[in-house]
Write an enzyme that holds these catalytic residues in place. Sequence first.
Site, PDB file in Angstrom:
ATOM      1  N   TYR A  55     -59.029  38.880 -53.856  1.00  0.00           N
ATOM      2  CA  TYR A  55     -60.444  39.134 -54.123  1.00  0.00           C
ATOM      3  C   TYR A  55     -60.552  40.330 -55.060  1.00  0.00           C
ATOM      4  O   TYR A  55     -59.975  41.382 -54.783  1.00  0.00           O
ATOM      5  CB  TYR A  55     -61.176  39.446 -52.818  1.00  0.00           C
ATOM      6  CG  TYR A  55     -62.396  38.611 -52.576  1.00  0.00           C
ATOM      7  CD1 TYR A  55     -63.459  38.632 -53.478  1.00  0.00           C
ATOM      8  CD2 TYR A  55     -62.505  37.800 -51.457  1.00  0.00           C
ATOM      9  CE1 TYR A  55     -64.599  37.874 -53.261  1.00  0.00           C
ATOM     10  CE2 TYR A  55     -63.641  37.030 -51.225  1.00  0.00           C
ATOM     11  CZ  TYR A  55     -64.675  37.080 -52.135  1.00  0.00           C
ATOM     12  OH  TYR A  55     -65.797  36.325 -51.927  1.00  0.00           O
ATOM     13  N   GLU A  57     -63.696  41.732 -56.671  1.00  0.00           N
ATOM     14  CA  GLU A  57     -65.072  42.060 -57.043  1.00  0.00           C
ATOM     15  C   GLU A  57     -65.114  43.329 -57.886  1.00  0.00           C
ATOM     16  O   GLU A  57     -64.466  44.324 -57.571  1.00  0.00           O
ATOM     17  CB  GLU A  57     -65.923  42.259 -55.790  1.00  0.00           C
ATOM     18  CG  GLU A  57     -66.278  40.971 -55.074  1.00  0.00           C
ATOM     19  CD  GLU A  57     -67.284  41.200 -53.973  1.00  0.00           C
ATOM     20  OE1 GLU A  57     -67.641  42.361 -53.725  1.00  0.00           O
ATOM     21  OE2 GLU A  57     -67.715  40.210 -53.355  1.00  0.00           O
ATOM     22  N   ASP A 201     -73.915  28.674 -77.932  1.00  0.00           N
ATOM     23  CA  ASP A 201     -73.065  28.121 -76.887  1.00  0.00           C
ATOM     24  C   ASP A 201     -72.084  27.164 -77.556  1.00  0.00           C
ATOM     25  O   ASP A 201     -72.440  26.051 -77.917  1.00  0.00           O
ATOM     26  CB  ASP A 201     -73.928  27.398 -75.853  1.00  0.00           C
ATOM     27  CG  ASP A 201     -73.097  26.722 -74.762  1.00  0.00           C
ATOM     28  OD1 ASP A 201     -71.859  26.830 -74.798  1.00  0.00           O
ATOM     29  OD2 ASP A 201     -73.696  26.084 -73.870  1.00  0.00           O
ATOM     30  N   THR A 228     -66.796  27.793 -72.797  1.00  0.00           N
ATOM     31  CA  THR A 228     -65.941  27.514 -71.658  1.00  0.00           C
ATOM     32  C   THR A 228     -64.488  27.660 -72.107  1.00  0.00           C
ATOM     33  O   THR A 228     -64.188  27.635 -73.298  1.00  0.00           O
ATOM     34  CB  THR A 228     -66.184  26.099 -71.106  1.00  0.00           C
ATOM     35  OG1 THR A 228     -66.151  25.167 -72.184  1.00  0.00           O
ATOM     36  CG2 THR A 228     -67.516  26.029 -70.399  1.00  0.00           C
ATOM     37  N   LYS A 231     -62.047  22.384 -72.237  1.00  0.00           N
ATOM     38  CA  LYS A 231     -62.439  21.570 -73.393  1.00  0.00           C
ATOM     39  C   LYS A 231     -61.452  21.782 -74.553  1.00  0.00           C
ATOM     40  O   LYS A 231     -60.243  21.619 -74.373  1.00  0.00           O
ATOM     41  CB  LYS A 231     -63.884  21.875 -73.788  1.00  0.00           C
ATOM     42  CG  LYS A 231     -64.900  21.609 -72.671  1.00  0.00           C
ATOM     43  CD  LYS A 231     -66.326  21.765 -73.153  1.00  0.00           C
ATOM     44  CE  LYS A 231     -67.339  21.416 -72.079  1.00  0.00           C
ATOM     45  NZ  LYS A 231     -67.628  22.541 -71.171  1.00  0.00           N
ATOM     46  N   ARG A 237     -60.751  25.767 -65.998  1.00  0.00           N
ATOM     47  CA  ARG A 237     -62.210  25.615 -65.995  1.00  0.00           C
ATOM     48  C   ARG A 237     -62.865  26.953 -65.687  1.00  0.00           C
ATOM     49  O   ARG A 237     -62.866  27.413 -64.541  1.00  0.00           O
ATOM     50  CB  ARG A 237     -62.640  24.561 -64.983  1.00  0.00           C
ATOM     51  CG  ARG A 237     -62.178  23.155 -65.350  1.00  0.00           C
ATOM     52  CD  ARG A 237     -62.689  22.140 -64.349  1.00  0.00           C
ATOM     53  NE  ARG A 237     -64.153  22.106 -64.364  1.00  0.00           N
ATOM     54  CZ  ARG A 237     -64.883  21.328 -65.158  1.00  0.00           C
ATOM     55  NH1 ARG A 237     -64.289  20.553 -66.033  1.00  0.00           N
ATOM     56  NH2 ARG A 237     -66.195  21.335 -65.088  1.00  0.00           N
TER      57      ARG A 237
END
Length: 425
Positions: A55, A57, A201, A228, A231, A237
């Site tokens: 984790y 954060e 985008d 992203t 692609k 992803r």
Amino acid sequence: MPSFRNELSINDQEIAAALVGEERRQQDGVELIPSENYTYPEVLELLGSVFTNKYSEGYPGRRYYGGQQYTDDVENLARQRACSLFRAEHANVQPLSGSPMNQAVYLGLLQPGDTILAMDLSHGGHLTHGAPVSHMGRLFNFVRYKTAPSNGAIDFDELRAIAREARPKMVLCGYSSYPRDLDYAAFKNIADEVGALTMADVSHYGGLVAANVMRNPLDAGFDVMTTTSHKTLRGPRGGIILCRKENAGRIDASVFPGLQGGPHMNVVAGTAVTLKKAATSDFQLYARQVLRNAKVLAGALMERGMKLVTDGTDNHMMVVDTIASVGLDGRAAEDLLEAIAITTNKQVIPDDPRPPLRPSGIRIGTPAATTRGMGDSEMHRIGEFIAGALQASGDDAILARLRSECIEMCRAFPVPGVVSGSRSN
């Protein structure tokens, strides 16, 4: 066989069977959905690595939990590589995928109710570009521009008139089903005239921008660019936000803690590897071949009577008007092609009179096939397969033959990381 497979096959046979089945499906078929690709074996390893356990954060040097030495190293490398590759002043690599990536930009730079000028969805815009069914479409006032029916070009005189009337806070460009490149300088000129921010985008074609085979909005002075990491980039992803330094603080705060908690560090690690690979000459060759394959495939389809929206392509994708071509709606065409081992997706066409689940077309792209090493001759054959199947609807003998030929062709081009229906060691 990797040990995880032994454990999976013993402890969860249903999931093990689905995994093997999906690997065989990918190996035996042609993947033509423009938003899908095959990632690198190194990325597959990182996605299943110990970074999954951590984790993280916060941001490097400012985490909420301890034990961050190596996660900080990974995220700093990913940010540095993103800035270098895209010629950006700041990068955030934490967005979990494309939708929260774009949402973080809107929520970080705008106020609810602000007006955003974006491409109409049926003309190529994305769900996150203001679809009424999306939360962003309810939070912000999206005003839309369209493309010309004759050639798919954007009428910038009309766009300027819309901008002058709507006075948007942001001008947004980019697309998910538009087969042309964009004139970012023209968008920037209009945005400057009305005092709006500029956002591009490039999620679909981010890899082509990285390889400098398509234009980079940041070179035209855009405030924000999003992409992203899968692609055309071939990564995991995830999402990347690139922006000017003056927007860095608001963007970072919007991603965390504004929109999401801890990033997926296995994905961030995979993104770092992807960005390093995208800076190589091999990747530039790949990107050029993606564009060449798209043009060859578009030509092969049109030669066989298929009607393409914009009558061709300038990027990695094309949209076939299947109603005009063969009288089949996009869902029927998608199902028919899947029966011969070719995966596409149903797609609306500009101002489509048909509903989204029964639209008038299909969307086709070449990134995944190019990753497997397919070139001109395979694109011609794929064009024959597609046209042959769509024109032979209901002829089971022809469809069976096309399926057999397609699978035989595919087996000569292994999917990276997958060998004969199972993941390689």
